[in-house]
Design an enzyme around this catalytic site. Structure first.
Site, mmCIF file in Angstrom:
data_model
loop_
_atom_site.group_PDB
_atom_site.id
_atom_site.type_symbol
_atom_site.label_atom_id
_atom_site.label_comp_id
_atom_site.label_asym_id
_atom_site.label_seq_id
_atom_site.Cartn_x
_atom_site.Cartn_y
_atom_site.Cartn_z
ATOM 1 N N GLU A 128 -39.216 13.750 -10.181
ATOM 2 C CA GLU A 128 -37.756 13.656 -10.198
ATOM 3 C C GLU A 128 -37.164 15.051 -10.002
ATOM 4 O OE1 GLU A 128 -37.040 11.615 -13.867
ATOM 5 O OE2 GLU A 128 -38.153 9.853 -13.207
ATOM 6 N N GLU A 137 -29.126 10.130 -15.411
ATOM 7 C CA GLU A 137 -29.910 9.747 -14.245
ATOM 8 C C GLU A 137 -29.162 10.096 -12.970
ATOM 9 O OE1 GLU A 137 -32.837 8.302 -14.376
ATOM 10 O OE2 GLU A 137 -33.043 7.467 -16.373
#
Length: 1134
Positions: free
Chosen positions: A835, A1014
């Site tokens: 990520e 997120e």
């Protein structure tokens, strides 16, 4: 003699009267006066029942009633049928059917009318099949079919009813035992203009959903027969008037091939070639797409399962753990004998024993199942309980990380640069810290990885500057002489062999062959001068940082993108519109490999499992690949056609799965040629690559001429299930799972280029170290910056901890007191290596905090920031997607982290526990993540009230008492950050997330505002970035806007007016968060439905979970109450 006739006439007149009454109630009147409608239909049913008892031999009267009833039920959009069923009408029809069947011979007209009515009523009665079986009507219909195979008029309605009967699994099995499957094959005929094949195929398709019946069809040799029939209809139906029949044949094949025996029979009957050829002929006709799609599904299902083309699914790289956990996937991995980790499971997961369910519509039942199985329902776990976890005597060692809480700021150190290094990773380092301030940034441990080539030592880079201030590299050669380089790009860039020359502006295009200089040896690499565009990037400093980074493979190369840096493009990069049929065409190309195996090269061109020589030379006929650099991930490349390559990703170290992150180099390409790349061992069941996302590419040629940047690229992109089997060992015990393919095509614009492809914008551990060192240069006397080493990782890399705030105005007691009592904000990022967007958001946060704007100054004066910018350095360095070197997801270890296996989590949690002990728990905790299957930026938080609302548990009002402040920060972000979506946020606590940072910090540390933020890996579907890819500029902007939101939060929490909390309460009541629910499984059809398919991958254990719907609540925020409370300067973007 006339009495029966008179009774008949009387009964018919009453029926006509009642029918007229119902006709007058058509439309809205029926809805308004439902009770009257029920009474009228009840009377009609009573007449039918009475007629059946008193005049059983008067067939004509019964027929008249059935005719009228048929007319009655033909209108009303199904509402009348619903009333008819609710009053027991289905049972009465079955009674008449049983009674009529006892007549010898039974009335054909009566049976015809009865079955026509039953065909209408059956789909609306959920218990239709059960009633038919228990009443005996099932056998009546079957016997009628057997006796009237040539009587098309009666056969058709009987087959229609049989299809409804077979929707019940128990009925289907019973009918199969009675020979109905074989009976259907007798009825289905080759091509003719008048036949009963369509209705028989519908019934047969329903019967074959039963695996028992499917096996019966295989044993009866009917698979070749179905293929022959399909081929016959395909050849003769040249005007495509009978497409429904052709699809019915395919549906039967589809149901049969759900079992292994069916797939085997299909292959043996040459089904792959037949369906491939017929589908290819259907492709030009768009209306035949249903046939092509169903054929594609069958062929994909029957494609023989293969192993991945690797010797083991374990990672190529091995790291021996100090100790192996007693249980769990890592323990299983270490206990497996060699050679059993990648087994194509021979068992058929589709052939389990069938449960005899009386459910008519399985899909309806699925919809009625609870969708919230994962929601936490234990109220004891939903109420935060501060748990110290460790004795304060142990936690006292962490006091040295909080010097700002006790700093006296004597004049001698008041304006000093605060770089403080402590390492509690071991007891010795904890006890040996003296508290002194040192200038250099922390470097990694002193171990030096061995370079694969003896002549390329890490310290052999000597940069000098000529009279024009251009850097020139002196490269040592094996014989000890120094050479200067020509203008040819070398690949790879070796740490011991970096030749650079800084050029301004455009530079020269090294796509053309440069003239050799006098030396005629070596190579010169012209580096674009991007200092003004990238103030935090320095290629020379980056190389120095790489030298201190420890990797398991002991990398001795540097990737050009990390060396040159990335300047975000100024142009917009829209999400790509999916080309219709692209997935289907790619799948057909895959199927061609089986149909025409001689056309496949199957040549390995890159293989990390051959450590001595992973790049396999072939005389320039193939592309060259490389991934042997920090954060690189590509295990193997296989050339399958001249311009097509299958690529295999490496597993996370000490794991046998987690394939998603990729970062690799390609060279040796031909300009203008269209290359296809297939990454064949992806694991997630859906991807944003199906919804407009493109891969990233970096061209060295472009960088040298002044455009050093990652750009979105790729055409014909899609993501679908392939024929490579996932071993149950790697799939959590689930058998029959497959890998997925990400495929994309691209062309190259430059000759002799070196290009890189990545899943997302790379951000390496060495890049972080370089950025932290450069950030120090931004420090002013008004900024308090301290950089500590929190601990050392398993791989010997250091985990930095930053403290950022404002220096006190003076060393007076008042100013020192204000300084020490500032609320704390605790931020972390990059617990999941793949990520990378989390690091870019963190970069934006750090740059804002170190900035000179009034907002940044106000923010530093308002809070003390504690930041762990990279929780998983080892995973990042070694190219992992999700795990650390321990082979575990570190965001599942927060409940009970092991100090040896999970040192970064252990010590980060200890910092928080120490703060809780001294009553200084953070005001906000936020862990930055990336999301792979959802758009926009959003937050997950924790709320008792919203969790209870989404579950069926009973709770008292006292259980639901909760401060709504947890919604304030995301609400502010939704107003000021264009990429942020409040509608995508969720504050529900799930069982599967109980060991994540967000939940543990909320529950054990007592931080109400504990979040996971997120960021999409794809792009946005709302706001000013709607329809665009997200880039590093937008991600860094998000990090800066998070800081601005914290400043607004400070001003709101400092006010005594709590009106904003009432507004938040109304938000919750108006838009209760919806827990994600399963949706259409995109990969089962050729074209995905363009519903947003997502998962909670950042905090999910189940990587192969079904896609879930995006939260559907549209929150229309009213920013007035917040804007009125904020100063005008908060509207500025720094």
């Amino acid at each position: 003699m006339n009495k029966p006739k008179m009774a008949t006439e009387k009964g018919n007149s009453r029926i006509v009267m009642l029918l007229g009454q119902l006709e007058r109630m058509n439309g809205e009147a029926m809805v308004r006066d439902v009770e009257t409608a029920r009474q009228v239909t009840t009377k009609i049913l009573h007449l039918i029942q009475t007629q059946g008892k008193n005049n059983s031999r008067d067939v004509q009267t019964t027929l008249n009633i059935l005719y009228i009833l048929s007319e009655l039920l033909s209108v009303g959009e199904g509402r009348r049928i619903g009333v008819f069923v609710s009053k027991g009408g289905t049972g009465i029809l079955f009674q008449i059917q049983i009674t009529a069947s006892k007549e010898l011979p039974p009335s054909e007209e009566l049976m015809l009318q009865l079955h026509s009515l039953l065909a209408k009523v059956g789909p609306k009665d959920r218990k239709f099949g059960v009633k038919a079986r228990l009443s005996g009507a099932l056998n009546v219909t079957v016997n009628l079919i057997k006796q009237n195979l040539q009587n098309v008029k009666l056969l058709l309605p009987c087959l229609q009813v049989l299809r409804v009967y077979a929707a019940n699994l128990v009925n289907a099995i019973s009918l199969g035992k009675n020979g109905v499957v074989e009976l259907m094959f007798k009825i289905i005929a080759p091509y003719s203009k008048k036949n009963t094949s369509l209705v028989a195929l519908d019934a047969l398709g329903a019967l074959l959903k039963s695996k028992t019946n499917a096996r019966r069809a295989v044993d009866g040799g009917h698979v070749p027969a179905l293929l022959a029939l399909y081929l016959d209809w395909h050849r003769n139906d040249t005007r495509h008037r009978h497409m429904v029949i052709r699809r019915g044949l395919l549906v039967c094949l589809r149901n049969i091939t759900n079992i292994k025996l069916g797939r085997k029979a299909f292959i043996e009957a040459d089904g792959m070639r037949i369906l491939y050829n017929t589908s290819t002929e259907c492709l030009p006709v768009r209306t035949l797409d249903p046939l092509v799609n169903t054929s594609s599904l069958i062929m994909r299902k029957c494609f023989p399962k293969n192993r991945l083309p690797v010797s083991t699914i374990k990672s190529t790289f091995h790291y021996q753990l100090p100790h192996v956990p007693p249980v769990g996937p890592v323990a299983q991995l270490y206990s497996q004998p060699p050679g059993v980790d990648d087994v194509v499971d021979e068992s058929d997961d589709n052939e389990e024993t069938e449960a005899e369910s009386d459910t008519e519509n399985e899909e309806d039942e699925k919809d009625h199942r609870t969708l919230n199985d994962d929601i936490e329902t234990d109220l004891n776990k939903l109420h935060p309980v501060k748990s110290p976890g460790r004795p304060f005597e142990e936690l006292r060692a962490y006091e040295r990380f909080f010097l700002e809480l006790s700093e006296d700021f004597q004049v001698s150190v008041f304006y000093m640069v605060l770089i403080h290094v402590t390492t509690p990773g071991s007891q010795e380092s904890c006890n040996s810290v003296k508290g002194q301030h040192t200038q250099p940034p922390p470097s990694a441990a002193t171990r030096t990885p061995a370079a694969p080539l003896a002549s390329l030592e890490l310290d052999s880079i000597h940069l000098t500057k000529d009279q024009d201030n251009k850097e020139e590299a002196h490269i040592p050669t094996p014989d000890g002489h120094t050479t200067f380089a020509t203008r040819h790009i070398q690949s790879p860039l070796l740490l011991g062999d970096i030749a650079t020359r800084r050029v301004g502006g455009g530079g020269s295009d090294c796509g053309s062959e440069g003239a050799e200089d006098e030396g005629g040896e070596g190579a010169v690499l012209e580096v674009p001068d991007t200092a003004l565009l990238l103030p935090l990037h320095d290629p020379d400093l980056y190389v120095e940082m790489v030298k201190g980074t420890h990797s398991v493979p002991q990398y001795a190369e540097v990737a050009y993108p990390d060396y040159f840096g990335h300047v975000a493009p100024t142009f917009k990069e829209p999400l790509v519109e999916r080309v219709y049929g692209v997935q289907r065409s790619k799948i057909f190309q895959d199927i061609e490999r089986l149909i025409h195996p001689n056309d496949i090269l199957d040549k390995v061109v890159y293989d990390l499992d051959i450590p001595s020589c992973p790049v396999i030379e072939d005389g320039g006929e193939s592309l060259k690949f490389n991934s042997q650099f920090e954060s690189g991930n590509l295990r193997k490349a296989v050339q399958v056609r001249k311009y097509e390559y299958d690529l295999v990703l490496n597993s996370d170290i000490n794991s046998n799965h987690y394939h998603q992150w990729f970062y690799f180099e390609v060279s040796g390409m031909r300009v203008g040629t269209n290359y296809r790349f297939n990454i064949i061992n992806c694991e997630k069941s859906n991807s944003q690559f199906n919804y407009g996302m493109q891969v990233l590419m970096y061209s060295v040629q472009e960088a040298i001429i002044g455009r050093p940047r990652w750009v979105r690229t790729g055409t014909d992109i899609c993501y679908y299930k392939n024929h490579f089997a996932r071993s149950s060992i790697a799939a959590g015990g689930q058998k029959g799972k497959s890998y997925f393919t990400l495929t994309f095509s691209t062309t190259f614009s430059h000759k002799d280029d070196v290009c890189y492809f990545a899943y997302h914008y790379p951000y390496t551990y060495s890049t972080l170290k370089m950025h932290l060192a450069k950030l120090e240069a931004l420090r002013t006397p008004q900024i308090y910056l301290r950089q500590d080493v929190l601990c050392e990782t398993l791989g010997g890399n250091t985990c930095p901890l930053l403290t950022i705030t404002a220096m006190p105005e003076s060393n007076s007691n008042d100013h020192i007191c204000q300084f020490r009592n500032r609320p704390l904000i605790f931020l972390s990022a990059r617990v999941h290596p793949g990520e990378t967007n989390a690091s870019w958001v963190m970069k934006g946060t750090l740059e804002f905090l170190m900035g000179t704007s009034p907002l940044a100054a106000s923010l530093r004066e308002a809070y003390i920031f504690k930041i762990v910018p990279m929780l998983n350095p080892d995973g990042v360095v070694n190219g992992n997607h999700r795990c650390s070197l321990s082979g575990e997801d570190l965001n599942r270890q927060w409940q009970n982290p092991n100090p040896e296996l999970h040192p970064t989590i252990y010590h980060t949690k200890s910092l928080l526990q120490y703060l809780a002990h001294i009553q200084r728990a953070p005001l906000v905790f936020c862990d930055y993540h990336g999301h792979s299957r959802k758009k926009n930026v959003f937050m997950y938080g924790c709320s008792v009230k919203e969790t209870v609302w989404q579950s069926n548990i009973s709770a008292t009002s006292s259980d639901l008492l909760e401060d709504l402040g947890y919604r304030t920060l995301p609400k502010i972000l939704s107003q000021i950050a264009p990429a942020f979506s409040m509608g995508s946020c969720s504050f529900v606590v799930e069982r599967s997330k109980e060991a994540t940072a967000r939940v543990v910090v909320w529950r054990e540390i007592g931080v109400q505002r504990s979040y996971t933020m997120e960021s999409t890996l794809c792009g946005c579907d709302q706001g000013k970035y709607k329809g665009l890819h997200i880039g590093t500029r937008e991600l860094e902007e998000m990090g800066a806007q998070f800081c601005v939101a914290l400043l607004r939060l400070k001003r709101l929490t400092g006010l005594r007016n709590h009106q904003h909390l009432l507004d938040l309460e109304s938000d919750i009541i108006g838009t209760q968060s919806k827990v994600a629910s399963p949706t259409t499984y995109v990969m089962e059809e050729d074209e995905p439905s363009f519903l947003e398919a997502i998962d909670y991958s950042a905090e999910s254990d189940n990587e192969d979970a079904e896609p879930e719907n995006e939260h559907g609540n549209d929150v229309h925020e009213n920013p007035d109450h917040l804007d009125q409370l904020s100063d005008s300067d908060t509207n500025h973007r720094d």
